[in-house]
Design a protein around this motif. Structure first.
Motif, PDB file in Angstrom:
ATOM      1  N   GLU A   1      -0.779  -9.461   3.909  1.00 41.65           N
ATOM      2  CA  GLU A   1      -1.399  -7.665   5.073  1.00 41.65           C
ATOM      3  C   GLU A   1      -1.605  -6.834   3.995  1.00 41.65           C
ATOM      4  OE1 GLU A   1       2.733  -6.170   5.967  1.00 41.65           O
ATOM      5  OE2 GLU A   1       3.748  -8.851   7.510  1.00 41.65           O
ATOM      6  N   MET A   2      -1.314  -6.639   2.647  1.00 43.24           N
ATOM      7  CA  MET A   2      -2.351  -6.460   1.728  1.00 43.24           C
ATOM      8  C   MET A   2      -3.462  -6.501   1.442  1.00 43.24           C
ATOM      9  SD  MET A   2       0.087  -4.808  -2.049  1.00 43.24           S
ATOM     10  CE  MET A   2       1.447  -4.269  -1.539  1.00 43.24           C
ATOM     11  N   SER A   3      -4.328  -5.192   1.460  1.00 43.62           N
ATOM     12  CA  SER A   3      -5.607  -5.689   0.788  1.00 43.62           C
ATOM     13  C   SER A   3      -5.889  -6.330  -0.923  1.00 43.62           C
ATOM     14  CB  SER A   3      -6.499  -4.551   1.191  1.00 43.62           C
ATOM     15  OG  SER A   3      -6.302  -3.808   0.855  1.00 43.62           O
ATOM     16  N   ALA A   4      -6.928  -7.013  -0.958  1.00 45.85           N
ATOM     17  CA  ALA A   4      -6.674  -7.199  -2.475  1.00 45.85           C
ATOM     18  C   ALA A   4      -6.807  -6.287  -3.019  1.00 45.85           C
ATOM     19  CB  ALA A   4      -7.585  -8.025  -2.838  1.00 45.85           C
ATOM     20  N   GLU A   5      -7.094  -4.981  -3.172  1.00 49.67           N
ATOM     21  CA  GLU A   5      -7.454  -3.735  -3.830  1.00 49.67           C
ATOM     22  C   GLU A   5      -6.015  -2.895  -3.866  1.00 49.67           C
ATOM     23  OE1 GLU A   5      -9.415  -4.627  -0.762  1.00 49.67           O
ATOM     24  OE2 GLU A   5     -11.483  -5.221  -1.601  1.00 49.67           O
ATOM     25  N   ASP A   6      -5.779  -3.053  -2.706  1.00 49.37           N
ATOM     26  CA  ASP A   6      -4.365  -2.303  -2.765  1.00 49.37           C
ATOM     27  C   ASP A   6      -2.668  -3.197  -3.348  1.00 49.37           C
ATOM     28  OD1 ASP A   6      -5.314  -0.634  -1.561  1.00 49.37           O
ATOM     29  OD2 ASP A   6      -4.163  -1.475   0.597  1.00 49.37           O
ATOM     30  N   PHE A   7      -3.790  -4.609  -3.668  1.00 48.34           N
ATOM     31  CA  PHE A   7      -2.396  -5.397  -4.543  1.00 48.34           C
ATOM     32  C   PHE A   7      -2.643  -4.819  -6.083  1.00 48.34           C
ATOM     33  CE2 PHE A   7      -1.230  -9.007  -6.834  1.00 48.34           C
ATOM     34  CZ  PHE A   7       0.005  -9.468  -6.440  1.00 48.34           C
ATOM     35  N   SER A   8      -4.165  -5.156  -6.252  1.00 44.06           N
ATOM     36  CA  SER A   8      -4.343  -5.079  -7.261  1.00 44.06           C
ATOM     37  C   SER A   8      -3.672  -3.268  -7.798  1.00 44.06           C
ATOM     38  CB  SER A   8      -6.028  -4.968  -7.466  1.00 44.06           C
ATOM     39  OG  SER A   8      -6.479  -6.154  -7.587  1.00 44.06           O
ATOM     40  N   ASN A   9      -4.391  -2.254  -6.962  1.00 47.82           N
ATOM     41  CA  ASN A   9      -3.733  -1.093  -7.808  1.00 47.82           C
ATOM     42  C   ASN A   9      -1.939  -0.739  -7.526  1.00 47.82           C
ATOM     43  OD1 ASN A   9      -6.370   0.220  -7.737  1.00 47.82           O
ATOM     44  ND2 ASN A   9      -6.360   0.663  -5.375  1.00 47.82           N
ATOM     45  N   MET A  10      -1.407  -1.599  -7.145  1.00 49.80           N
ATOM     46  CA  MET A  10      -0.283  -1.201  -7.155  1.00 49.80           C
ATOM     47  C   MET A  10       0.838  -2.063  -8.049  1.00 49.80           C
ATOM     48  SD  MET A  10       3.128  -3.925  -5.240  1.00 49.80           S
ATOM     49  CE  MET A  10       2.301  -5.551  -5.320  1.00 49.80           C
ATOM     50  N   VAL A  11       0.054  -3.314  -8.365  1.00 46.13           N
ATOM     51  CA  VAL A  11       0.102  -3.764  -9.959  1.00 46.13           C
ATOM     52  C   VAL A  11       0.016  -3.411 -11.059  1.00 46.13           C
ATOM     53  CG1 VAL A  11      -0.789  -6.330 -11.283  1.00 46.13           C
ATOM     54  CG2 VAL A  11      -0.254  -6.588  -8.854  1.00 46.13           C
ATOM     55  N   PHE A  12      -0.821  -2.820 -11.127  1.00 43.18           N
ATOM     56  CA  PHE A  12      -1.698  -1.754 -12.307  1.00 43.18           C
ATOM     57  C   PHE A  12      -0.293  -0.113 -12.419  1.00 43.18           C
ATOM     58  CE2 PHE A  12      -4.877  -4.026 -12.984  1.00 43.18           C
ATOM     59  CZ  PHE A  12      -5.564  -3.890 -14.335  1.00 43.18           C
ATOM     60  N   ASP A  13      -0.314   0.059 -10.811  1.00 41.82           N
ATOM     61  CA  ASP A  13       0.537   1.821 -10.778  1.00 41.82           C
ATOM     62  C   ASP A  13       2.320   0.336 -11.446  1.00 41.82           C
ATOM     63  OD1 ASP A  13      -1.328   2.595  -9.609  1.00 41.82           O
ATOM     64  OD2 ASP A  13      -0.496   2.631  -7.201  1.00 41.82           O
ATOM     65  N   LYS A  14       2.701  -0.660 -11.474  1.00 39.33           N
ATOM     66  CA  LYS A  14       4.212  -0.493 -11.707  1.00 39.33           C
ATOM     67  C   LYS A  14       3.919  -0.962 -12.855  1.00 39.33           C
ATOM     68  CE  LYS A  14       5.471  -2.678  -6.959  1.00 39.33           C
ATOM     69  NZ  LYS A  14       6.490  -3.819  -6.920  1.00 39.33           N
ATOM     70  N   ILE A  15       3.322  -2.117 -13.891  1.00 40.29           N
ATOM     71  CA  ILE A  15       2.844  -2.728 -14.887  1.00 40.29           C
ATOM     72  C   ILE A  15       2.461  -2.108 -15.287  1.00 40.29           C
ATOM     73  CG2 ILE A  15       4.426  -4.471 -13.863  1.00 40.29           C
ATOM     74  CD1 ILE A  15       1.906  -6.045 -14.629  1.00 40.29           C
ATOM     75  N   ASP A  16       1.402  -1.696 -15.351  1.00 39.26           N
ATOM     76  CA  ASP A  16       0.288  -0.757 -16.740  1.00 39.26           C
ATOM     77  C   ASP A  16       1.402   0.687 -17.736  1.00 39.26           C
ATOM     78  OD1 ASP A  16      -1.613   0.383 -18.016  1.00 39.26           O
ATOM     79  OD2 ASP A  16      -2.596   0.924 -16.865  1.00 39.26           O
ATOM     80  N   THR A  17       1.635   0.412 -18.035  1.00 37.47           N
ATOM     81  CA  THR A  17       2.955   0.730 -18.685  1.00 37.47           C
ATOM     82  C   THR A  17       2.279   2.027 -19.248  1.00 37.47           C
ATOM     83  OG1 THR A  17       3.345  -0.357 -20.781  1.00 37.47           O
ATOM     84  CG2 THR A  17       5.567  -0.309 -18.679  1.00 37.47           C
ATOM     85  N   ASN A  18       1.360   1.646 -20.187  1.00 39.35           N
ATOM     86  CA  ASN A  18       0.899   3.605 -21.186  1.00 39.35           C
ATOM     87  C   ASN A  18      -0.593   4.374 -20.320  1.00 39.35           C
ATOM     88  OD1 ASN A  18      -1.335   0.935 -21.103  1.00 39.35           O
ATOM     89  ND2 ASN A  18      -0.851   1.075 -23.437  1.00 39.35           N
ATOM     90  N   GLY A  19      -1.123   3.145 -18.808  1.00 40.82           N
ATOM     91  CA  GLY A  19      -1.668   4.209 -17.979  1.00 40.82           C
ATOM     92  C   GLY A  19      -3.280   4.205 -19.109  1.00 40.82           C
ATOM     93  N   ASP A  20      -4.021   2.986 -19.208  1.00 37.27           N
ATOM     94  CA  ASP A  20      -4.934   2.962 -20.299  1.00 37.27           C
ATOM     95  C   ASP A  20      -5.891   1.966 -19.089  1.00 37.27           C
ATOM     96  OD1 ASP A  20      -4.304  -0.005 -20.362  1.00 37.27           O
ATOM     97  OD2 ASP A  20      -4.912  -0.175 -22.067  1.00 37.27           O
ATOM     98  N   GLY A  21      -5.330   1.650 -17.632  1.00 34.95           N
ATOM     99  CA  GLY A  21      -6.528   1.132 -17.320  1.00 34.95           C
ATOM    100  C   GLY A  21      -6.249  -0.477 -17.133  1.00 34.95           C
ATOM    101  N   GLU A  22      -5.806  -0.767 -18.307  1.00 31.72           N
ATOM    102  CA  GLU A  22      -5.757  -2.532 -18.736  1.00 31.72           C
ATOM    103  C   GLU A  22      -4.429  -2.999 -18.996  1.00 31.72           C
ATOM    104  OE1 GLU A  22      -9.746  -3.152 -21.245  1.00 31.72           O
ATOM    105  OE2 GLU A  22      -8.466  -1.943 -22.113  1.00 31.72           O
ATOM    106  N   LEU A  23      -4.031  -4.363 -18.679  1.00 32.42           N
ATOM    107  CA  LEU A  23      -2.810  -4.679 -18.646  1.00 32.42           C
ATOM    108  C   LEU A  23      -2.912  -5.209 -20.334  1.00 32.42           C
ATOM    109  CD1 LEU A  23      -2.199  -5.874 -15.018  1.00 32.42           C
ATOM    110  CD2 LEU A  23      -1.321  -3.435 -16.708  1.00 32.42           C
ATOM    111  N   SER A  24      -2.101  -5.287 -21.193  1.00 33.38           N
ATOM    112  CA  SER A  24      -1.687  -6.088 -22.334  1.00 33.38           C
ATOM    113  C   SER A  24      -1.279  -6.564 -22.149  1.00 33.38           C
ATOM    114  CB  SER A  24      -1.475  -5.460 -23.831  1.00 33.38           C
ATOM    115  OG  SER A  24      -0.489  -5.188 -23.309  1.00 33.38           O
TER     116      SER A  24
END
Length: 188
Positions: free
Chosen positions: A127-150
């Motif tokens: 139901e959720m597009s790949a783009e929306d899913f990727s954005n959701m992942v980053f919104d939830k777990i990119d704690t320092n907001g740098d656009g990368e997941l350590s």
């Protein structure tokens, strides 16, 4: 892993390992699986360039000694990890798989590429597009907001979010591959 057709984790036990070895050696008599043979082994044909790139990344993560081949021990280790590994072991493997450029971080483009490729290979549309899913992942777990997941953000974020953990685990479910191999074995 699901148990929809009588295939269970116990199929990887010693009593079944000779069947896996026979399948491996039938498909790969040299005992060294190339990338081309890897795709053939798992029935991956007519892949888009993005899906082919994902499969190449998966092949590379299974090629533990980086010699360009997967031998039987690497094959068994990979199947064991993907099918029976603990959550933390799987997440470490997923992180390595998603970190396409090997930088030690996952950026949005890498995650999006992998999500699109996994969906194409599995033939699933959500139901959720790949783009929306990727954005959701980053919104939830990119704690320092740098656009990368350590590695730490990825491990902590996924483990602490049941929805992401379930979605990630289901997307990487290789039950259909095990069932295909088992079906081929019983047809012989």
């Amino acid at each position: 892993m699901g148990n929809n057709s009588g295939v269970s984790l116990e199929d990887l036990c010693a009593c079944e390992s000779h069947h896996w070895y026979r399948k491996f050696m039938t498909e790969c008599p040299s005992g060294m699986l190339t990338f081309y043979e890897f795709k053939k082994f798992f029935g991956l044909k007519n892949l888009t360039p993005a899906s082919n790139a994902y499969v190449q990344c998966m092949f590379s993560t299974f090629d533990m000694n980086n010699d360009g081949f997967i031998d039987f021990m690497e094959y068994v280790a990979a199947l064991s990890l993907v099918l029976k590994g603990e959550v933390k072991q799987k997440l470490r493997w997923y992180f390595k798989l998603y970190d396409v450029d090997g930088s030690g971080c996952i950026d949005r483009e890498e995650l999006l590429l992998i999500i699109k490729s996994i969906r194409a290979i599995n033939g699933k549309t959500d139901e959720m597009s790949a783009e929306d899913f990727s954005n959701m992942v980053f919104d939830k777990i990119d704690t320092n907001g740098d656009g990368e997941l350590s590695y730490e953000e990825f491990m902590d974020g996924i483990q602490n979010d049941e929805e992401l953990l379930t979605t990630l685990t289901e997307s990487m479910d290789l039950t259909h591959i095990v069932e295909k191999i088992e079906a081929e074995r019983t047809d012989q």
